[in-house]
Design an enzyme around this catalytic site. Sequence first.
Site, PDB file in Angstrom:
ATOM      1  N   MET A  33       0.840  -1.199   0.000  1.00  0.00           N
ATOM      2  CA  MET A  33       0.000   0.000   0.000  1.00  0.00           C
ATOM      3  C   MET A  33       0.881   1.259   0.000  1.00  0.00           C
ATOM      4  O   MET A  33       0.408   2.357   0.297  1.00  0.00           O
ATOM      5  CB  MET A  33      -0.929   0.005   1.210  1.00  0.00           C
ATOM      6  CG  MET A  33      -1.897  -1.180   1.180  1.00  0.00           C
ATOM      7  SD  MET A  33      -3.461  -0.862   1.975  1.00  0.00           S
ATOM      8  CE  MET A  33      -2.936  -0.529   3.643  1.00  0.00           C
ATOM      9  N   GLY A  34       2.174   1.086  -0.332  1.00  0.00           N
ATOM     10  CA  GLY A  34       3.066   2.246  -0.433  1.00  0.00           C
ATOM     11  C   GLY A  34       3.549   2.734   0.914  1.00  0.00           C
ATOM     12  O   GLY A  34       3.457   2.024   1.913  1.00  0.00           O
ATOM     13  N   LEU A  36       6.698   3.207   1.542  1.00  0.00           N
ATOM     14  CA  LEU A  36       7.607   2.058   1.667  1.00  0.00           C
ATOM     15  C   LEU A  36       8.710   2.305   2.693  1.00  0.00           C
ATOM     16  O   LEU A  36       9.218   3.416   2.831  1.00  0.00           O
ATOM     17  CB  LEU A  36       8.226   1.759   0.295  1.00  0.00           C
ATOM     18  CG  LEU A  36       7.216   1.464  -0.815  1.00  0.00           C
ATOM     19  CD1 LEU A  36       7.949   1.221  -2.139  1.00  0.00           C
ATOM     20  CD2 LEU A  36       6.332   0.270  -0.467  1.00  0.00           C
ATOM     21  N   HIS A  37       9.057   1.229   3.417  1.00  0.00           N
ATOM     22  CA  HIS A  37      10.140   1.273   4.406  1.00  0.00           C
ATOM     23  C   HIS A  37      10.979   0.015   4.251  1.00  0.00           C
ATOM     24  O   HIS A  37      10.740  -0.786   3.328  1.00  0.00           O
ATOM     25  CB  HIS A  37       9.560   1.425   5.820  1.00  0.00           C
ATOM     26  CG  HIS A  37       8.468   0.431   6.137  1.00  0.00           C
ATOM     27  ND1 HIS A  37       8.705  -0.921   6.243  1.00  0.00           N
ATOM     28  CD2 HIS A  37       7.130   0.597   6.350  1.00  0.00           C
ATOM     29  CE1 HIS A  37       7.568  -1.545   6.531  1.00  0.00           C
ATOM     30  NE2 HIS A  37       6.589  -0.649   6.588  1.00  0.00           N
ATOM     31  N   GLY A  39      10.989  -2.730   5.746  1.00  0.00           N
ATOM     32  CA  GLY A  39      10.229  -3.989   5.771  1.00  0.00           C
ATOM     33  C   GLY A  39       9.806  -4.371   4.359  1.00  0.00           C
ATOM     34  O   GLY A  39      10.001  -5.503   3.913  1.00  0.00           O
ATOM     35  N   HIS A  40       9.237  -3.396   3.628  1.00  0.00           N
ATOM     36  CA  HIS A  40       8.874  -3.660   2.235  1.00  0.00           C
ATOM     37  C   HIS A  40      10.134  -3.999   1.423  1.00  0.00           C
ATOM     38  O   HIS A  40      10.116  -4.902   0.588  1.00  0.00           O
ATOM     39  CB  HIS A  40       8.218  -2.421   1.607  1.00  0.00           C
ATOM     40  CG  HIS A  40       6.946  -1.973   2.263  1.00  0.00           C
ATOM     41  ND1 HIS A  40       6.868  -0.832   3.020  1.00  0.00           N
ATOM     42  CD2 HIS A  40       5.705  -2.510   2.261  1.00  0.00           C
ATOM     43  CE1 HIS A  40       5.625  -0.671   3.449  1.00  0.00           C
ATOM     44  NE2 HIS A  40       4.900  -1.683   3.014  1.00  0.00           N
ATOM     45  N   LYS A 160       4.828  -9.884   9.394  1.00  0.00           N
ATOM     46  CA  LYS A 160       4.208  -8.795  10.161  1.00  0.00           C
ATOM     47  C   LYS A 160       2.675  -8.940  10.151  1.00  0.00           C
ATOM     48  O   LYS A 160       2.021  -8.754  11.164  1.00  0.00           O
ATOM     49  CB  LYS A 160       4.648  -7.464   9.539  1.00  0.00           C
ATOM     50  CG  LYS A 160       3.841  -6.268   9.906  1.00  0.00           C
ATOM     51  CD  LYS A 160       4.396  -5.621  11.139  1.00  0.00           C
ATOM     52  CE  LYS A 160       3.553  -4.492  11.657  1.00  0.00           C
ATOM     53  NZ  LYS A 160       2.750  -3.789  10.686  1.00  0.00           N
ATOM     54  N   SER A 197       4.051   1.339   8.135  1.00  0.00           N
ATOM     55  CA  SER A 197       3.746   2.659   7.547  1.00  0.00           C
ATOM     56  C   SER A 197       3.007   3.520   8.568  1.00  0.00           C
ATOM     57  O   SER A 197       3.136   4.740   8.570  1.00  0.00           O
ATOM     58  CB  SER A 197       2.882   2.500   6.298  1.00  0.00           C
ATOM     59  OG  SER A 197       3.511   1.612   5.398  1.00  0.00           O
TER      60      SER A 197
HETATM   61  P1  AMP Z   1       1.476  -2.913   3.435  1.00  0.00           P
HETATM   62  O1  AMP Z   1       2.049  -1.865   2.533  1.00  0.00           O
HETATM   63  O2  AMP Z   1       1.369  -2.506   4.860  1.00  0.00           O
HETATM   64  O3  AMP Z   1       0.212  -3.526   2.883  1.00  0.00           O
HETATM   65  O4  AMP Z   1       2.544  -4.108   3.434  1.00  0.00           O
HETATM   66  C1  AMP Z   1       2.953  -4.731   2.248  1.00  0.00           C
HETATM   67  C2  AMP Z   1       3.716  -5.960   2.584  1.00  0.00           C
HETATM   68  O5  AMP Z   1       4.865  -5.638   3.356  1.00  0.00           O
HETATM   69  C3  AMP Z   1       2.899  -6.965   3.423  1.00  0.00           C
HETATM   70  O6  AMP Z   1       3.151  -8.285   2.962  1.00  0.00           O
HETATM   71  C4  AMP Z   1       3.436  -6.744   4.810  1.00  0.00           C
HETATM   72  O7  AMP Z   1       3.319  -7.881   5.639  1.00  0.00           O
HETATM   73  C5  AMP Z   1       4.891  -6.425   4.520  1.00  0.00           C
HETATM   74  N1  AMP Z   1       5.496  -5.715   5.649  1.00  0.00           N
HETATM   75  C6  AMP Z   1       5.026  -4.586   6.247  1.00  0.00           C
HETATM   76  N2  AMP Z   1       5.806  -4.256   7.302  1.00  0.00           N
HETATM   77  C7  AMP Z   1       6.780  -5.191   7.364  1.00  0.00           C
HETATM   78  C8  AMP Z   1       7.896  -5.418   8.246  1.00  0.00           C
HETATM   79  N3  AMP Z   1       8.162  -4.599   9.266  1.00  0.00           N
HETATM   80  N4  AMP Z   1       8.676  -6.493   8.010  1.00  0.00           N
HETATM   81  C9  AMP Z   1       8.414  -7.334   6.973  1.00  0.00           C
HETATM   82  N5  AMP Z   1       7.393  -7.176   6.112  1.00  0.00           N
HETATM   83  C10 AMP Z   1       6.586  -6.132   6.311  1.00  0.00           C
END
Ligand code: AMP
Length: 309
Positions: A33-34, A36-37, A39-40, A160, A197
Amino acid sequence: MRVFHTVEEVVQWRTQELKDTRSRESIGFVPTMGCLHSGHASLISKSVSENTYTVVSIFVNPSQFAPTEDLDNYPRTLPDDIKMLESLNVDVLFAPNAHVMYPQGIPLNVEKQRGPFVSVLGLSEKLEGETRPNFFRGVATVVTKLFNIVMADVAYFGQKDIQQFIVLQCMVDELFVNTKLQMMPIVRNSSGLALSSRNKYLCPKSLKIAENLYRGLKAAEIAIKGLASGARLSRSEIIDIVTQIWAPYVDSHDFKIDYISLADFKTLDELSLVENTREQQPLVISCAVYVTDRENPNTIVRLIDNIVI
Ligand code: AMP
């Protein structure tokens, strides 16, 4: 990096790049969902290292937000995201708008929604689903759409959002979807706070306090791993270990606990006790906590975290 906003552009790119169907070329896919950090970035780097092409999507998916949640305020940082994706050697960014993904429109009120939706019954109602009843219906629907557009060989998701992974694995298995899923470890800051995020909403002081989410779960993990052979801990003993660590922050109104779950890793069924025996299946201790921002108490951020044991 190519940046596409329509389904046709992605399909055209795919058919041009993968003309030779006999070759071993593969597409890795990371839906996000953008905002980005790192983790992404860990998911994306893994995909880049394992596949010929990597596609990342950025789409803040309305159907997984309840009318009361933070859809409009969800952080959007597309120019910075594009820089990060380019530095990671991503081949394609797919950044559609809501009309592309939901041609009939997507009101947040479920009764007013029209068109196809995907439900994974049984797993979706537990844990996160108790507080967010339509959340996984939204996630499963958007991921199905994205999988059908990108047709990746493998898609990477973070631990996560562990329930999301378990729900999507069931969806892929039982809808016979041709994309494999891979779960990647949680990336944390040096103090253990899981990167998210939504951390952006919190001031530095509240972020420091939020680090205790992981401290609590970690204490439970240590207790479980330290069990002598044949010994057991009841569910309430384990949950007490976590809540004792969180008590000062609950008392100061920094934390409001939504749930603490001790569940079987595969079924997400709640466990009544944990034993140190060979029969003990992998389990997941997970939580959701509302953290109130110290600088702006009107800002309440729901954070999730988990440890697989
Ligand atoms: P989101 O943008 O929050 O939908 O996350 C996109 C993907 O990144 C999802 O598969 C999350 O589980 C993964 N993600 C988000 N935060 C982390 C993190 N801290 N460590 C590893 N993966 C993450």
